[in-house]
Design an enzyme around this catalytic site. Sequence first.
Site, mmCIF file in Angstrom:
data_model
loop_
_atom_site.group_PDB
_atom_site.id
_atom_site.type_symbol
_atom_site.label_atom_id
_atom_site.label_comp_id
_atom_site.label_asym_id
_atom_site.label_seq_id
_atom_site.Cartn_x
_atom_site.Cartn_y
_atom_site.Cartn_z
ATOM 1 N N ASN A 94 -3.187 8.721 4.404
ATOM 2 C CA ASN A 94 -1.939 8.024 4.716
ATOM 3 C C ASN A 94 -1.661 7.840 6.201
ATOM 4 O O ASN A 94 -0.660 7.218 6.566
ATOM 5 C CB ASN A 94 -0.752 8.766 4.089
ATOM 6 C CG ASN A 94 -0.684 8.589 2.586
ATOM 7 O OD1 ASN A 94 -1.271 7.665 2.045
ATOM 8 N ND2 ASN A 94 0.016 9.483 1.915
ATOM 9 N N ARG B 90 0.832 -1.208 0.000
ATOM 10 C CA ARG B 90 0.000 0.000 0.000
ATOM 11 C C ARG B 90 0.868 1.260 0.000
ATOM 12 O O ARG B 90 0.566 2.252 -0.687
ATOM 13 C CB ARG B 90 -0.921 -0.030 1.224
ATOM 14 C CG ARG B 90 -1.892 1.137 1.309
ATOM 15 C CD ARG B 90 -2.953 0.879 2.365
ATOM 16 N NE ARG B 90 -3.801 2.036 2.566
ATOM 17 C CZ ARG B 90 -3.844 2.746 3.691
ATOM 18 N NH1 ARG B 90 -3.101 2.395 4.737
ATOM 19 N NH2 ARG B 90 -4.635 3.787 3.802
ATOM 20 N N HIS C 141 0.680 4.245 -2.756
ATOM 21 C CA HIS C 141 0.408 5.626 -2.355
ATOM 22 C C HIS C 141 1.560 6.549 -2.716
ATOM 23 O O HIS C 141 1.350 7.736 -2.958
ATOM 24 C CB HIS C 141 0.110 5.691 -0.856
ATOM 25 C CG HIS C 141 -1.274 5.245 -0.511
ATOM 26 N ND1 HIS C 141 -2.045 5.855 0.463
ATOM 27 C CD2 HIS C 141 -2.049 4.252 -1.007
ATOM 28 C CE1 HIS C 141 -3.222 5.257 0.537
ATOM 29 N NE2 HIS C 141 -3.241 4.275 -0.340
ATOM 30 N N HIS D 84 -5.967 -5.372 -2.929
ATOM 31 C CA HIS D 84 -6.896 -5.392 -1.795
ATOM 32 C C HIS D 84 -7.108 -6.801 -1.252
ATOM 33 O O HIS D 84 -7.856 -6.984 -0.289
ATOM 34 C CB HIS D 84 -8.244 -4.787 -2.199
ATOM 35 C CG HIS D 84 -8.201 -3.301 -2.390
ATOM 36 N ND1 HIS D 84 -9.235 -2.583 -2.944
ATOM 37 C CD2 HIS D 84 -7.238 -2.398 -2.097
ATOM 38 C CE1 HIS D 84 -8.915 -1.298 -2.991
ATOM 39 N NE2 HIS D 84 -7.707 -1.167 -2.478
#
Length: 318
Positions: free
Chosen positions: A93, A62, A66, A190
């Site tokens: 975040n 992740r 990001h 995910h």
Amino acid sequence: MSSSSALILFSSLLIFSLIYSQGNALSSNYYENTCPQVEDIVTQVVTEATKKDKTVAAALLRMHFHDCFIRGCDASVLLNSKKNTAEKDGPPNVSLHAFYVIDSAKNAIEARCPGIVSCADILAFAARDSVVVSGGPSWDVPKGRKDGRTSQASETIQLPAPTFNINQLQQSFSQRGLSLEDLVALSGGHTLGFSHCSSFNNRIHNFNNTHDVDPTLHPTLAATLKGICTLKNRAKNAGSPMDPSSTTFDNTYYKLILQNKSLFSSDQALLSNPKTKSLVTDFASSKDAFFKAFANSMIKMSSINGGQEVRKDCRVAN
């Protein structure tokens, strides 16, 4: 793991073995002469960290995503807030964690090859290794990213939100040169991790003027989530695993979408477009097809770059 899922994707290498993005050339053999052991070092650090904490793999994957969606894959997400509030302290975040894993890898690499390997490359290696140790595919990460000097929390508004519909998702990905197939494949990340209630509350409370709960959400799952994420007296860290096998990289995520049991509106949205729905169906029926597509799309996404330097400390610009 099947041999087909673990293989390094040769076709992707042909396309991406040399990539030019904002002036930075990426290549598969960038550190061959300057720091040949770099990937082995990162793999060892990530493997040890995931043995101690099963949440690390999802966190690193992740974190890389990001990072790449803001200013390209330049490790700007690793910078600490100083005079300004940095990306890592922006609203999407604040739940990022496991930064210490990147620090550990950086320290080990600096001891062997000082001033050579960027934090952005370390994060890209760590994301790949996190997928591998979780049972997913491997791929050859293009190398030679530079680290950025700028990190602003205000820019995290550019990250695709879990409430996005298909048009918003498509726009967000296309702005970064990523296709609908990349969107569906990368959403498969995910399959790892945990979500706090805030990311799916919109589906289980006050959904719209007609329905309290999103009618596309499976009733049994909706009832479970409402029990965990109540409107009042909710535990600070309440939430749900992304799927029942949330520490294993597999294609369960796509099977859940087809059963209306995915967590996010952005997951469910993949069924609202014929092209993305077809890809969801393909990936649900074939783990190998998903693994191949995911590796291809990770190579493509991780090659968006715009940094300027090789940081000595991943948390501070030189």
